[in-house]
Design a protein around this motif. Structure first.
Motif, PDB file in Angstrom:
ATOM      1  N   GLN A  40       0.815  -1.207   0.000  1.00  0.00           N
ATOM      2  CA  GLN A  40       0.000   0.000   0.000  1.00  0.00           C
ATOM      3  C   GLN A  40       0.855   1.266   0.000  1.00  0.00           C
ATOM      4  O   GLN A  40       0.540   2.251  -0.669  1.00  0.00           O
ATOM      5  CB  GLN A  40      -0.913   0.006   1.230  1.00  0.00           C
ATOM      6  CG  GLN A  40      -1.889   1.180   1.272  1.00  0.00           C
ATOM      7  CD  GLN A  40      -2.797   1.116   2.489  1.00  0.00           C
ATOM      8  OE1 GLN A  40      -2.691   0.224   3.329  1.00  0.00           O
ATOM      9  NE2 GLN A  40      -3.705   2.072   2.579  1.00  0.00           N
ATOM     10  N   PHE A  41       1.962   1.229   0.747  1.00  0.00           N
ATOM     11  CA  PHE A  41       2.869   2.369   0.857  1.00  0.00           C
ATOM     12  C   PHE A  41       4.290   1.873   0.579  1.00  0.00           C
ATOM     13  O   PHE A  41       5.003   1.469   1.501  1.00  0.00           O
ATOM     14  CB  PHE A  41       2.781   3.000   2.255  1.00  0.00           C
ATOM     15  CG  PHE A  41       1.395   3.442   2.643  1.00  0.00           C
ATOM     16  CD1 PHE A  41       0.807   4.534   2.012  1.00  0.00           C
ATOM     17  CD2 PHE A  41       0.685   2.771   3.629  1.00  0.00           C
ATOM     18  CE1 PHE A  41      -0.469   4.955   2.361  1.00  0.00           C
ATOM     19  CE2 PHE A  41      -0.590   3.178   3.990  1.00  0.00           C
ATOM     20  CZ  PHE A  41      -1.170   4.272   3.343  1.00  0.00           C
ATOM     21  N   PRO A  42       4.698   1.852  -0.676  1.00  0.00           N
ATOM     22  CA  PRO A  42       6.001   1.284  -1.036  1.00  0.00           C
ATOM     23  C   PRO A  42       7.157   2.012  -0.349  1.00  0.00           C
ATOM     24  O   PRO A  42       7.094   3.210  -0.070  1.00  0.00           O
ATOM     25  CB  PRO A  42       6.061   1.481  -2.556  1.00  0.00           C
ATOM     26  CG  PRO A  42       4.638   1.603  -2.990  1.00  0.00           C
ATOM     27  CD  PRO A  42       3.941   2.296  -1.860  1.00  0.00           C
ATOM     28  N   TYR A  43       8.218   1.270  -0.103  1.00  0.00           N
ATOM     29  CA  TYR A  43       9.410   1.845   0.491  1.00  0.00           C
ATOM     30  C   TYR A  43      10.199   2.629  -0.556  1.00  0.00           C
ATOM     31  O   TYR A  43      10.097   2.366  -1.758  1.00  0.00           O
ATOM     32  CB  TYR A  43      10.264   0.742   1.125  1.00  0.00           C
ATOM     33  CG  TYR A  43       9.528   0.023   2.235  1.00  0.00           C
ATOM     34  CD1 TYR A  43       9.078   0.731   3.349  1.00  0.00           C
ATOM     35  CD2 TYR A  43       9.246  -1.336   2.159  1.00  0.00           C
ATOM     36  CE1 TYR A  43       8.372   0.094   4.361  1.00  0.00           C
ATOM     37  CE2 TYR A  43       8.548  -1.980   3.164  1.00  0.00           C
ATOM     38  CZ  TYR A  43       8.114  -1.257   4.263  1.00  0.00           C
ATOM     39  OH  TYR A  43       7.412  -1.890   5.259  1.00  0.00           O
ATOM     40  N   ALA A  44      10.975   3.586  -0.085  1.00  0.00           N
ATOM     41  CA  ALA A  44      11.688   4.489  -0.982  1.00  0.00           C
ATOM     42  C   ALA A  44      12.781   3.739  -1.744  1.00  0.00           C
ATOM     43  O   ALA A  44      13.504   2.927  -1.153  1.00  0.00           O
ATOM     44  CB  ALA A  44      12.315   5.632  -0.176  1.00  0.00           C
ATOM     45  N   PRO A  45      12.925   4.001  -3.032  1.00  0.00           N
ATOM     46  CA  PRO A  45      13.974   3.320  -3.800  1.00  0.00           C
ATOM     47  C   PRO A  45      15.377   3.564  -3.236  1.00  0.00           C
ATOM     48  O   PRO A  45      16.252   2.697  -3.341  1.00  0.00           O
ATOM     49  CB  PRO A  45      13.829   3.917  -5.198  1.00  0.00           C
ATOM     50  CG  PRO A  45      12.428   4.422  -5.262  1.00  0.00           C
ATOM     51  CD  PRO A  45      12.092   4.869  -3.876  1.00  0.00           C
ATOM     52  N   GLU A  46      15.602   4.738  -2.623  1.00  0.00           N
ATOM     53  CA  GLU A  46      16.933   5.083  -2.125  1.00  0.00           C
ATOM     54  C   GLU A  46      17.178   4.605  -0.694  1.00  0.00           C
ATOM     55  O   GLU A  46      18.220   4.900  -0.104  1.00  0.00           O
ATOM     56  CB  GLU A  46      17.136   6.602  -2.171  1.00  0.00           C
ATOM     57  CG  GLU A  46      16.329   7.408  -1.155  1.00  0.00           C
ATOM     58  CD  GLU A  46      14.906   7.739  -1.601  1.00  0.00           C
ATOM     59  OE1 GLU A  46      14.268   8.588  -0.941  1.00  0.00           O
ATOM     60  OE2 GLU A  46      14.432   7.142  -2.602  1.00  0.00           O
TER      61      GLU A  46
END
Length: 301
Positions: A40-46
């Motif tokens: 639902q709330f993806p983690y940041a790519p960085e």
């Protein structure tokens, strides 16, 4: 996105004990997080780590189990400056949660206003190099200036060894400054030694500086595996927290740090953490200030 947690990441403890210490009415867990859920709330790519999901429902269940009335939900570095998971938790808290966001220079005034209406009352600046990439101090100072008009504060996370080089920046901030986790002291060093004395000096000379006396599980060398019972759990950390509580009783906060990001050797029992509170705030007056008066003044007044 595919969800694969960072190797070595410990799942948060699902069976916390019921604390023996009865929290005073109106108590606030002033430092905790929500992670995802990642679908639902993806983690940041960085991001520098991928955690276990830890939802708002699970956080609120822990709040009720431990006996807290309210939470302060701090934006996690794994979500970067995407505050949606934290804001969603605030919006479902029925007014029982406030938030600390992470923002970038390009955040709009409209976004800041929307976050304020949702319950955000601060921004976090992270200086722990293993967790985040360096953000230029001029950008951080610009952000601090913009959020000051909302009455927000700045939360700073750093390690004790880095305080000398950060001193000038911290003391120039135009807001209340809240330090995470007692300034992360090296508890192998004396509580009255020069390194911790510098942190005490920061609080003594700058009355806008507050401290969270949280995370013994993160700072301890002796750990929770007491040889002679729970009375010795995290015993190396407690003198540092107790000194700050007793010296600056009107500028201290306490939080669980649930779900305890980046712990690799053990996952704490949150009920045991609550039971340590009387050992750092030994009187009813100090406990009320730490858990009720101070966080409600900072986040709900």
């Amino acid at each position: 996105m595919e969800f694969t947690k960072t190797p070595g990441w410990l799942d948060w403890y699902t069976g916390p004990s019921k604390p023996r210490f009865q929290l005073p009415p109106g108590s606030v867990d002033a430092h905790c997080h929500v992670f995802g859920p990642s679908d639902q709330f993806p983690y940041a790519p960085e991001r520098k780590y991928t955690p276990c999901d830890a939802s708002k429902q699970q956080l609120f269940a822990l709040r009720d189990h431990l006996g807290f009335e309210k939470n302060v939900i701090v934006q996690a570095t794994c979500h970067g400056s995407d505050n949606r998971a934290m804001l969603d938790a605030l919006q479902h808290s029925e007014g029982r949660a406030r938030g600390v966001a992470t923002v970038r220079r390009d955040v709009s005034d409209e976004d800041l206003q929307a976050m304020h209406l949702a319950g955000v009352r601060g921004v976090r600046f992270n200086f722990v190099k293993r967790l985040v990439d360096f953000t230029p101090k001029d950008e951080l100072m610009e952000i601090a200036g913009r959020i000051a008009k909302w009455g927000w504060h700045v939360v700073v996370y750093f390690e004790a060894v880095d305080l000398p080089e950060l001193w000038d920046f911290f003391t120039a901030l135009p807001t209340t400054v809240v330090v995470d986790h007692t300034g992360r002291p090296d508890v192998r060093k004396p509580v009255d030694g020069p390194e911790f004395e510098l942190f005490v000096k920061l609080m003594r000379e700058h009355p806008n500086v507050w401290s969270k006396v949280s995370c013994p599980e993160r700072l301890s060398v002796t750990g929770p595996w007491a040889l002679h019972g729970e009375q010795n759990a995290y015993q190396d950390v407690l003198p540092f927290a107790r000194r700050i509580v007793q010296a600056f009783p009107d500028r201290v906060l306490w939080g669980t740090d649930w779900p305890h990001p980046n712990l690799k050797d053990h996952m704490p029992d949150d009920g045991l953490l609550v039971d340590l509170i009387p050992r750092i705030a030994p009187t009813a007056e100090l406990q009320r200030k730490l858990l009720v008066d101070n966080p409600n003044r900072l986040y709900w007044s």
